[in-house]
Design an enzyme around this catalytic site. Structure first.
Site, PDB file in Angstrom:
ATOM      1  N   HIS A 172       0.851  -1.206   0.000  1.00  0.00           N
ATOM      2  CA  HIS A 172       0.000   0.000   0.000  1.00  0.00           C
ATOM      3  C   HIS A 172       0.886   1.255   0.000  1.00  0.00           C
ATOM      4  CE1 HIS A 172      -2.868   2.904   1.588  1.00  0.00           C
ATOM      5  NE2 HIS A 172      -3.762   2.023   1.951  1.00  0.00           N
ATOM      6  N   GLU A 275      -1.211   1.324  -5.206  1.00  0.00           N
ATOM      7  CA  GLU A 275      -1.018   0.112  -4.429  1.00  0.00           C
ATOM      8  C   GLU A 275      -0.997  -1.124  -5.338  1.00  0.00           C
ATOM      9  OE1 GLU A 275      -3.870   0.172  -1.164  1.00  0.00           O
ATOM     10  OE2 GLU A 275      -4.150   2.314  -1.496  1.00  0.00           O
TER      11      GLU A 275
HETATM   12  C1  BG6 Z   1      -6.922   2.456   0.769  1.00  0.00           C
HETATM   13  C2  BG6 Z   1      -8.380   2.086   0.698  1.00  0.00           C
HETATM   14  O1  BG6 Z   1      -6.165   1.420   0.263  1.00  0.00           O
HETATM   15  O2  BG6 Z   1      -6.552   2.673   2.138  1.00  0.00           O
HETATM   16  C3  BG6 Z   1      -9.208   3.192   1.319  1.00  0.00           C
HETATM   17  O3  BG6 Z   1      -8.754   1.847  -0.642  1.00  0.00           O
HETATM   18  C4  BG6 Z   1      -8.741   3.465   2.744  1.00  0.00           C
HETATM   19  O4  BG6 Z   1     -10.571   2.843   1.303  1.00  0.00           O
HETATM   20  C5  BG6 Z   1      -7.242   3.739   2.731  1.00  0.00           C
HETATM   21  O5  BG6 Z   1      -9.435   4.589   3.253  1.00  0.00           O
HETATM   22  C6  BG6 Z   1      -6.659   3.970   4.116  1.00  0.00           C
HETATM   23  O6  BG6 Z   1      -6.974   2.923   4.959  1.00  0.00           O
HETATM   24  P1  BG6 Z   1      -6.551   2.971   6.469  1.00  0.00           P
HETATM   25  O7  BG6 Z   1      -7.150   1.737   7.103  1.00  0.00           O
HETATM   26  O8  BG6 Z   1      -5.035   2.940   6.507  1.00  0.00           O
HETATM   27  O9  BG6 Z   1      -7.089   4.242   7.038  1.00  0.00           O
END
Ligand code: BG6
Length: 303
Positions: A172, A275
């Site tokens: 990510h 990602e």
């Molecule tokens: C992204 C998702 O990968 O991560 C989003 O597609 C999400 O929907 C974002 O808001 C952040 O996620 P987190 O759990 O780290 O706040």
């Protein structure tokens, strides 16, 4: 805190003088610091999480929020979180941690090795009682990262159990950008995607991606590299991949940024996530004893 007590021992066992050391990072969490001829970088044992990569001659490539938490049990906001064994919220289990449980877990250092002018750091995490509370599977997950003129990220999952597994995974990555309004993501023209800001409505990408509002998309059946053009920083970041069939593009924009306690109100301007994933219909099935490797390879060029 067992981790905090062991920097010196880990450094003695794994450090390479002048090239790699294990030191105390933010929040007292241990991190590996790399200073190779081709790049400097950092990787935390917490989450097996890369937080910095700066190839020689370029500025920092990864974004990390000034408001990130740095604590056991909490996710680091920025860098490259590893999401596994599910992505985002787990279907049918609202209490399950978003993006799975490995990004908030202490990983173990497996090795640090020089590879020419680059340095490869391997960390792993395995199933244990804490993971089985959420997911009954037996597994071993390795995150092998090579810091050089390219950043090479490899996730290797081994099914160490006796039944077949099905899982989602994501590298990510958060990229620093000079000004999001001017940035463009190229290479997904004509690709179908699920728009998470509209209840997963399926759409088709037309041309380059420009960020003009909250953007949260799962691009489907993607194999090719994408490029992030960042005219404000005069650079282009190329993200190539192997064994990944979905690409997620995320920017929280104004309101969502304000609602996230571990993210600065204005930081949406300075970042974008691209990602490398296998999610939704592209979740991976793996038989006992088998291994699956997903890879992202990141490179920077001038504009
Ligand atoms: C992204 C998702 O990968 O991560 C989003 O597609 C999400 O929907 C974002 O808001 C952040 O996620 P987190 O759990 O780290 O706040």
């Amino acid at each position: 805190m067992e981790e905090a007590a062991t920097f010196t021992e880990l450094d003695r066992e794994f450090g390479i003088p002048g090239i790699a050391s294990v030191v105390e990072g933010n929040g007292g969490l241990p991190k590996v610091r790399i200073t190779s001829p081709r790049a400097v970088g950092e990787m935390y044992l917490h989450g097996g999480h890369v937080t910095s990569w700066k190839p020689t001659g370029a500025d920092e490539v990864l974004f990390v929020s000034s408001q990130s938490r740095w604590a056991e049990g909490q996710a680091i906001r920025g860098g490259v979180p590893v999401c596994f064994p599910w992505f985002a919220n787990r279907e049918g289990d609202p209490k399950a941690p978003a993006h799975g449980f490995v990004r908030t877990k202490a990983w173990q250092l497996e090795s640090i090795a020089q590879a020419g002018d680059a340095v490869t750091v391997s960390m792993f995490t395995e199933s244990d009682e804490s993971t089985k509370k959420w997911w009954p599977a037996d597994f071993r997950l390795v995150h092998r990262t090579t810091f050089g003129s390219e950043l090479n990220l490899e996730l290797v999952l081994t099914n160490t159990g006796t039944t077949s597994l099905r899982f989602e995974e994501a590298l990510h990555a958060y990229y620093r950008v000079g000004q999001i309004e001017k940035a463009r993501v190229c290479g997904l023209d004509g690709v179908h995607y699920l728009d998470k800001t509209e209840q997963n409505r399926e759409k088709t990408q037309q041309g380059e991606i420009a960020i003009t509002s909250e953007t949260d998309r799962v691009y489907l059946n993607t194999g090719n590299a994408v490029e992030l053009e960042d005219p404000a920083f005069h650079r282009r970041i190329r993200v190539a991949k192997e064994n990944s069939r979905a690409t997620v593009v995320w920017n929280p924009w104004v309101q969502k940024a304000q609602s996230m306690p571990d993210f600065g109100d204005d930081e949406w301007r300075q970042m974008i996530c691209i990602e490398t994933t296998n999610v939704a219909d592209f979740a991976v099935s793996l038989e006992p004893g088998r291994q699956h490797t997903m890879k992202a390879v990141i490179r920077v060029a001038g504009l």
